[in-house]
Design an enzyme around this catalytic site. Structure first.
Site, PDB file in Angstrom:
ATOM      1  N   GLY A   1     -19.889  -7.947  28.262  1.00  0.00           N
ATOM      2  CA  GLY A   1     -21.243  -8.235  28.717  1.00  0.00           C
ATOM      3  C   GLY A   1     -21.470  -9.636  29.245  1.00  0.00           C
ATOM      4  N   GLU A   2     -21.009 -10.633  28.529  1.00  0.00           N
ATOM      5  CA  GLU A   2     -21.298 -12.011  28.949  1.00  0.00           C
ATOM      6  C   GLU A   2     -20.643 -12.356  30.285  1.00  0.00           C
ATOM      7  OE1 GLU A   2     -18.090 -14.925  26.763  1.00  0.00           O
ATOM      8  OE2 GLU A   2     -19.661 -14.060  25.521  1.00  0.00           O
ATOM      9  N   ASP A   3     -19.575 -11.653  30.653  1.00  0.00           N
ATOM     10  CA  ASP A   3     -18.889 -11.934  31.917  1.00  0.00           C
ATOM     11  C   ASP A   3     -19.531 -11.225  33.108  1.00  0.00           C
ATOM     12  OD1 ASP A   3     -17.005 -13.497  30.646  1.00  0.00           O
ATOM     13  OD2 ASP A   3     -15.408 -12.010  30.746  1.00  0.00           O
ATOM     14  N   THR A   4     -19.942  -9.976  32.920  1.00  0.00           N
ATOM     15  CA  THR A   4     -20.301  -9.173  34.102  1.00  0.00           C
ATOM     16  C   THR A   4     -21.598  -8.383  34.003  1.00  0.00           C
ATOM     17  OG1 THR A   4     -19.093  -7.204  33.374  1.00  0.00           O
ATOM     18  CG2 THR A   4     -17.838  -8.864  34.619  1.00  0.00           C
TER      19      THR A   4
ATOM     20  N   GLY B   1     -31.097   3.139  15.921  1.00  0.00           N
ATOM     21  CA  GLY B   1     -30.742   3.798  14.680  1.00  0.00           C
ATOM     22  C   GLY B   1     -29.374   4.448  14.708  1.00  0.00           C
TER      23      GLY B   1
ATOM     24  N   GLU C   1     -12.367  -0.030  22.428  1.00  0.00           N
ATOM     25  CA  GLU C   1     -12.819   0.873  23.503  1.00  0.00           C
ATOM     26  C   GLU C   1     -11.661   1.202  24.437  1.00  0.00           C
ATOM     27  OE1 GLU C   1     -17.394  -0.444  24.511  1.00  0.00           O
ATOM     28  OE2 GLU C   1     -15.912  -0.516  26.094  1.00  0.00           O
TER      29      GLU C   1
END
Length: 166
Positions: free
Chosen positions: A27-30, A59, A93
């Site tokens: 996330g922080e990269d792209t 939840g 992942e």
């Protein structure tokens, strides 16, 4: 004339897909740049795409939801960026995606975002730095570290798109 009968158990069951594409990225990269534009373009073209921030229900256990989404996708797009390996969940992942690619009819598309495929394959640069931390944290002979290294080597062998210097 010989009669041939087929059992329904011989015919593989049709897989049901929830998503056309699962996006794996750091996330922080792209997230706010490349990945968000890719997600929007896929959706504009009617391609049902899983992205973690839009599809997680409040939840739900994140790990279960993500693993299920990977299994229920026809394609996995892996956006390998400089900090992809700084988060162990990205590596888990990746291992799950490769497992589905081997066991299910799932296709992988790789994007080398601001990284050289050779750095991914040989775990150099930021990849080397992350693995040094993992070896210190989990031990030199950790099965997780070995599995993650093998997964990166495998995925780097896929032909993909390179965005470095573009």
């Amino acid at each position: 004339m010989a009669s041939t009968s087929y059992s329904t158990s011989m015919i593989p069951p049709q897989r049901l897909y929830t998503y056309h594409v699962f996006l794996s990225f750091k996330g922080e990269d792209t997230r706010t740049g490349f990945t968000s534009h890719l997600y929007a373009a896929l959706n504009r073209n009617g391609i049902t795409t899983y992205i973690d921030d839009n599809n997680l229900r409040k939840g739900d256990l994140i790990s279960y939801e993500l693993l299920r989404a990977i299994e229920e996708s026809v394609f996995a797009v892996i956006v390998l960026s400089p900090n992809y390996t700084s988060y162990t969940w990205c590596l888990d992942e990746l291992c799950k995606i490769l497992h589905c690619n081997n066991d299910l009819p799932q296709h992988i598309v790789t994007v080398f975002y601001d990284v050289d495929p050779s750095d991914v394959r040989h775990q150099k640069g930021t990849f080397q730095y992350a693995f040094r931390k993992y070896q210190h944290r989990f031990g030199e002979e950790s099965e997780n570290v070995k599995r993650w290294r093998h997964a990166l080597t495998q995925v780097a062998a896929y032909s993909g798109w390179h965005t470095k210097n573009q």
